[in-house]
Design an enzyme around this catalytic site. Sequence first.
Site, PDB file in Angstrom:
ATOM      1  N   SER A   1       0.794  -1.223   0.000  1.00  0.00           N
ATOM      2  CA  SER A   1       0.000   0.000   0.000  1.00  0.00           C
ATOM      3  C   SER A   1       0.831   1.279   0.000  1.00  0.00           C
ATOM      4  O   SER A   1       0.301   2.341  -0.289  1.00  0.00           O
ATOM      5  CB  SER A   1      -0.957   0.014   1.190  1.00  0.00           C
ATOM      6  OG  SER A   1      -0.257   0.182   2.399  1.00  0.00           O
TER       7      SER A   1
ATOM      8  N   LYS B   1       1.402   4.577   6.966  1.00  0.00           N
ATOM      9  CA  LYS B   1       0.674   5.403   6.000  1.00  0.00           C
ATOM     10  C   LYS B   1       1.230   6.823   6.024  1.00  0.00           C
ATOM     11  O   LYS B   1       1.936   7.213   6.940  1.00  0.00           O
ATOM     12  CB  LYS B   1      -0.829   5.465   6.317  1.00  0.00           C
ATOM     13  CG  LYS B   1      -1.541   4.132   6.348  1.00  0.00           C
ATOM     14  CD  LYS B   1      -1.691   3.516   4.991  1.00  0.00           C
ATOM     15  CE  LYS B   1      -2.435   2.187   5.113  1.00  0.00           C
ATOM     16  NZ  LYS B   1      -2.249   1.332   3.988  1.00  0.00           N
TER      17      LYS B   1
END
Length: 177
Positions: free
Chosen positions: A53, A95
């Site tokens: 991701s 993230k």
Amino acid sequence: MAALSTVPLAVQEAGDRRRHPGRWTFRAVLLGLALVLAARIWLVAPVVVASDSMEPTLGKGSVALLLKPGPDPAGVSAGTTVVFPHPDDGSTTVKRVVATGGQTVAIEDAVLVVDGVAVDEPFVDRSRIDGTYFGPVTVPEGHVFVMGDNRGVSVDSRHFGSVPAEDLEATVLLPWP
């Protein structure tokens, strides 16, 4: 009765060091190891990235060095890559912060828009998420909105909502090696 030494104490200690140099080297090595261990426990830690991701910034299986403790919640800004426990299962999650409390976030045809302004993100391959729309949503105060760089596969704040800034555990220093 033993005679008292007239040699100053500092000269005696220096003589001890010259006669036993290994003892001081051993102490220096122990001190160095203790400092490295303390840094590893309280300041810097490696983490293996478990998903794709964050590609291309952090590929699956790559190692990132983290700066612990977590960032000051008041000092977190957009662009910072952070680590926090995933809201669903508590797993370590990496993230990028794209917005902070009070800001409005949207994605318009694959372009991140914060407070009505398009954000330049050269690390995001927009061709892979062309036609993607999201929001707008306003980030609550004391929270951050996080997204993966690989927007097409990332499970992030678009799915689980904003993350309380107090839950941020670390910031990513750099990919390793």
